[in-house]
Design a protein around this motif. Structure first.
Motif, PDB file in Angstrom:
ATOM      1  N   SER A  25       0.885  -1.086   0.046  1.00 51.23           N
ATOM      2  CA  SER A  25       0.102   0.081   0.036  1.00 51.23           C
ATOM      3  C   SER A  25       0.884   1.205  -0.170  1.00 51.23           C
ATOM      4  O   SER A  25       2.310   0.963   0.217  1.00 51.23           O
ATOM      5  CB  SER A  25      -0.852   0.069   1.317  1.00 51.23           C
ATOM      6  N   GLY A  26       0.168   2.474  -0.402  1.00 51.64           N
ATOM      7  CA  GLY A  26       1.243   3.630  -0.545  1.00 51.64           C
ATOM      8  C   GLY A  26       1.612   4.078  -1.652  1.00 51.64           C
ATOM      9  O   GLY A  26       2.219   5.231  -1.549  1.00 51.64           O
ATOM     10  N   SER A  27       1.567   3.383  -2.535  1.00 50.44           N
ATOM     11  CA  SER A  27       2.187   3.741  -3.836  1.00 50.44           C
ATOM     12  C   SER A  27       1.564   2.949  -5.070  1.00 50.44           C
ATOM     13  O   SER A  27       0.760   2.021  -4.746  1.00 50.44           O
ATOM     14  CB  SER A  27       3.585   3.435  -3.890  1.00 50.44           C
ATOM     15  N   ILE A  28       1.568   3.394  -6.193  1.00 58.05           N
ATOM     16  CA  ILE A  28       0.845   2.516  -7.131  1.00 58.05           C
ATOM     17  C   ILE A  28       1.811   1.274  -7.606  1.00 58.05           C
ATOM     18  O   ILE A  28       2.643   1.196  -8.215  1.00 58.05           O
ATOM     19  CB  ILE A  28       1.171   3.380  -8.519  1.00 58.05           C
ATOM     20  N   PHE A  29       1.061   0.144  -7.235  1.00 56.83           N
ATOM     21  CA  PHE A  29       1.471  -1.016  -7.324  1.00 56.83           C
ATOM     22  C   PHE A  29       2.071  -1.692  -8.573  1.00 56.83           C
ATOM     23  O   PHE A  29       3.044  -2.122  -8.740  1.00 56.83           O
ATOM     24  CB  PHE A  29       0.509  -2.256  -6.709  1.00 56.83           C
ATOM     25  N   THR A  30       1.257  -1.078  -9.716  1.00 55.39           N
ATOM     26  CA  THR A  30       1.973  -1.878 -10.907  1.00 55.39           C
ATOM     27  C   THR A  30       3.320  -1.253 -11.559  1.00 55.39           C
ATOM     28  O   THR A  30       3.635  -1.763 -12.503  1.00 55.39           O
ATOM     29  CB  THR A  30       0.828  -1.337 -11.902  1.00 55.39           C
ATOM     30  N   LEU A  31       3.568  -0.174 -11.059  1.00 52.98           N
ATOM     31  CA  LEU A  31       4.664   0.647 -11.507  1.00 52.98           C
ATOM     32  C   LEU A  31       6.019   0.007 -11.149  1.00 52.98           C
ATOM     33  O   LEU A  31       7.174   0.619 -11.528  1.00 52.98           O
ATOM     34  CB  LEU A  31       4.645   2.014 -11.255  1.00 52.98           C
ATOM     35  N   TYR A  32       6.092  -0.893 -10.063  1.00 48.98           N
ATOM     36  CA  TYR A  32       7.443  -1.100  -9.354  1.00 48.98           C
ATOM     37  C   TYR A  32       7.577  -2.715  -9.542  1.00 48.98           C
ATOM     38  O   TYR A  32       6.789  -3.432  -9.368  1.00 48.98           O
ATOM     39  CB  TYR A  32       7.781  -0.430  -8.232  1.00 48.98           C
ATOM     40  N   ALA A  33       9.058  -3.182  -9.511  1.00 53.14           N
ATOM     41  CA  ALA A  33       9.450  -4.563  -9.245  1.00 53.14           C
ATOM     42  C   ALA A  33       9.216  -4.797  -7.885  1.00 53.14           C
ATOM     43  O   ALA A  33       9.434  -3.761  -6.888  1.00 53.14           O
ATOM     44  CB  ALA A  33      10.794  -4.575  -9.657  1.00 53.14           C
ATOM     45  N   MET A  34       9.142  -6.260  -7.699  1.00 51.30           N
ATOM     46  CA  MET A  34       8.848  -6.562  -6.042  1.00 51.30           C
ATOM     47  C   MET A  34       9.933  -7.799  -6.022  1.00 51.30           C
ATOM     48  O   MET A  34       9.927  -8.537  -7.034  1.00 51.30           O
ATOM     49  CB  MET A  34       7.640  -6.942  -5.694  1.00 51.30           C
ATOM     50  N   SER A  53       7.637  -5.110 -12.927  1.00 51.00           N
ATOM     51  CA  SER A  53       6.385  -4.545 -12.976  1.00 51.00           C
ATOM     52  C   SER A  53       5.464  -4.895 -14.317  1.00 51.00           C
ATOM     53  O   SER A  53       4.317  -4.972 -14.119  1.00 51.00           O
ATOM     54  CB  SER A  53       6.498  -3.060 -13.311  1.00 51.00           C
ATOM     55  N   SER A  54       6.278  -5.664 -15.254  1.00 54.51           N
ATOM     56  CA  SER A  54       5.426  -6.096 -16.417  1.00 54.51           C
ATOM     57  C   SER A  54       5.106  -7.681 -16.390  1.00 54.51           C
ATOM     58  O   SER A  54       4.853  -8.224 -17.034  1.00 54.51           O
ATOM     59  CB  SER A  54       6.303  -5.911 -17.590  1.00 54.51           C
ATOM     60  N   GLY A  55       5.739  -8.442 -15.157  1.00 49.38           N
ATOM     61  CA  GLY A  55       5.697  -9.726 -14.780  1.00 49.38           C
ATOM     62  C   GLY A  55       6.654 -10.507 -15.360  1.00 49.38           C
ATOM     63  O   GLY A  55       6.519 -11.948 -14.708  1.00 49.38           O
ATOM     64  N   SER A  56       7.716 -10.091 -15.685  1.00 45.62           N
ATOM     65  CA  SER A  56       8.775 -10.873 -15.849  1.00 45.62           C
ATOM     66  C   SER A  56       9.766 -11.389 -14.542  1.00 45.62           C
ATOM     67  O   SER A  56       9.529 -10.738 -13.649  1.00 45.62           O
ATOM     68  CB  SER A  56       9.950 -10.225 -16.601  1.00 45.62           C
ATOM     69  N   THR A  57       9.899 -12.855 -14.379  1.00 44.69           N
ATOM     70  CA  THR A  57      10.359 -13.416 -13.294  1.00 44.69           C
ATOM     71  C   THR A  57      11.871 -14.081 -13.244  1.00 44.69           C
ATOM     72  O   THR A  57      12.306 -14.403 -14.315  1.00 44.69           O
ATOM     73  CB  THR A  57       9.333 -14.351 -12.587  1.00 44.69           C
ATOM     74  N   ASN A  58      12.480 -13.969 -11.867  1.00 45.77           N
ATOM     75  CA  ASN A  58      13.917 -14.359 -11.790  1.00 45.77           C
ATOM     76  C   ASN A  58      13.610 -15.362 -10.459  1.00 45.77           C
ATOM     77  O   ASN A  58      13.262 -14.748  -9.602  1.00 45.77           O
ATOM     78  CB  ASN A  58      14.826 -13.701 -12.023  1.00 45.77           C
ATOM     79  N   VAL A  59      14.136 -16.346 -10.339  1.00 45.16           N
ATOM     80  CA  VAL A  59      14.332 -17.287  -9.263  1.00 45.16           C
ATOM     81  C   VAL A  59      15.892 -17.761  -9.004  1.00 45.16           C
ATOM     82  O   VAL A  59      16.506 -17.910  -9.956  1.00 45.16           O
ATOM     83  CB  VAL A  59      13.386 -18.108  -8.970  1.00 45.16           C
ATOM     84  N   CYS A  95       9.489  -9.629   1.662  1.00 47.37           N
ATOM     85  CA  CYS A  95       9.244  -8.946   0.660  1.00 47.37           C
ATOM     86  C   CYS A  95       9.944  -7.423   0.467  1.00 47.37           C
ATOM     87  O   CYS A  95      10.162  -6.848   1.632  1.00 47.37           O
ATOM     88  CB  CYS A  95       7.876  -8.732   0.263  1.00 47.37           C
ATOM     89  N   LYS A  96      10.298  -6.974  -0.806  1.00 46.52           N
ATOM     90  CA  LYS A  96      10.932  -5.771  -0.741  1.00 46.52           C
ATOM     91  C   LYS A  96      10.583  -5.002  -1.907  1.00 46.52           C
ATOM     92  O   LYS A  96      10.254  -5.684  -2.970  1.00 46.52           O
ATOM     93  CB  LYS A  96      12.573  -5.890  -0.914  1.00 46.52           C
ATOM     94  N   ALA A  97      10.401  -3.649  -1.813  1.00 44.06           N
ATOM     95  CA  ALA A  97       9.849  -2.898  -3.080  1.00 44.06           C
ATOM     96  C   ALA A  97      10.218  -1.572  -2.824  1.00 44.06           C
ATOM     97  O   ALA A  97      10.197  -1.050  -1.780  1.00 44.06           O
ATOM     98  CB  ALA A  97       8.423  -3.180  -3.392  1.00 44.06           C
ATOM     99  N   LEU A  98      10.834  -0.812  -3.788  1.00 46.66           N
ATOM    100  CA  LEU A  98      11.354   0.468  -3.777  1.00 46.66           C
ATOM    101  C   LEU A  98      12.182   0.921  -2.596  1.00 46.66           C
ATOM    102  O   LEU A  98      12.016   2.272  -1.720  1.00 46.66           O
ATOM    103  CB  LEU A  98       9.778   1.568  -3.516  1.00 46.66           C
ATOM    104  N   GLY A  99      12.836  -0.036  -2.188  1.00 51.47           N
ATOM    105  CA  GLY A  99      13.943   0.184  -0.965  1.00 51.47           C
ATOM    106  C   GLY A  99      13.178   0.105   0.377  1.00 51.47           C
ATOM    107  O   GLY A  99      14.222   0.180   1.262  1.00 51.47           O
TER     108      GLY A  99
END
Length: 111
Positions: A25-34, A53-59, A95-99
């Motif tokens: 919450s608190g930001s536009i979810f679709t705009l950032y990688a997680m 943000s576009s759905g590409s994944t790495n594990v 989980c991590k997003a936007l630092g």
């Protein structure tokens, strides 16, 4: 800035499954990688999986074929499906997003 809250951890037997969730919450979810990270006792925090943000994944190689990262943009939620769990997967998962980091959720794999 984004706020992250993980859930879904617990105790599971080897070979079992868990699904972790991270509500953002608190930001536009679709705009950032997680990303999902984990930290086992006495070890450094390590990257488990990342989704753009576009759905590409790495594990990470250590979980490839067992863990799947996904996101539901309508629910502002990140997931980590963990199958065929091993004792060495025991860790606190973040989980991590936007630092920003969530508070973590404990996963324990033990018989």
């Amino acid at each position: 800035q984004v706020q992250l809250v993980e859930s879904g951890g617990g105790l599971v037997q080897p070979g079992g499954s868990l699904r972790l969730s991270c509500a953002a919450s608190g930001s536009i979810f679709t705009l950032y990688a997680m990303s999902w990270y984990r930290q086992a006792p006495g070890k450094q925090r390590e990257l488990v999986a990342r989704i753009s943000s576009s759905g590409s994944t790495n594990v990470a190689d250590s979980v490839k074929g067992r863990f799947t990262i996904s996101r539901d943009n309508a629910k502002n939620t990140l997931y980590l499906q963990m199958n065929s769990l091993k004792p060495e997967d025991t860790a606190v998962y973040y989980c991590k997003a936007l630092g920003q980091w969530g508070q973590g959720t404990q996963v324990t794999v033990s018989s």
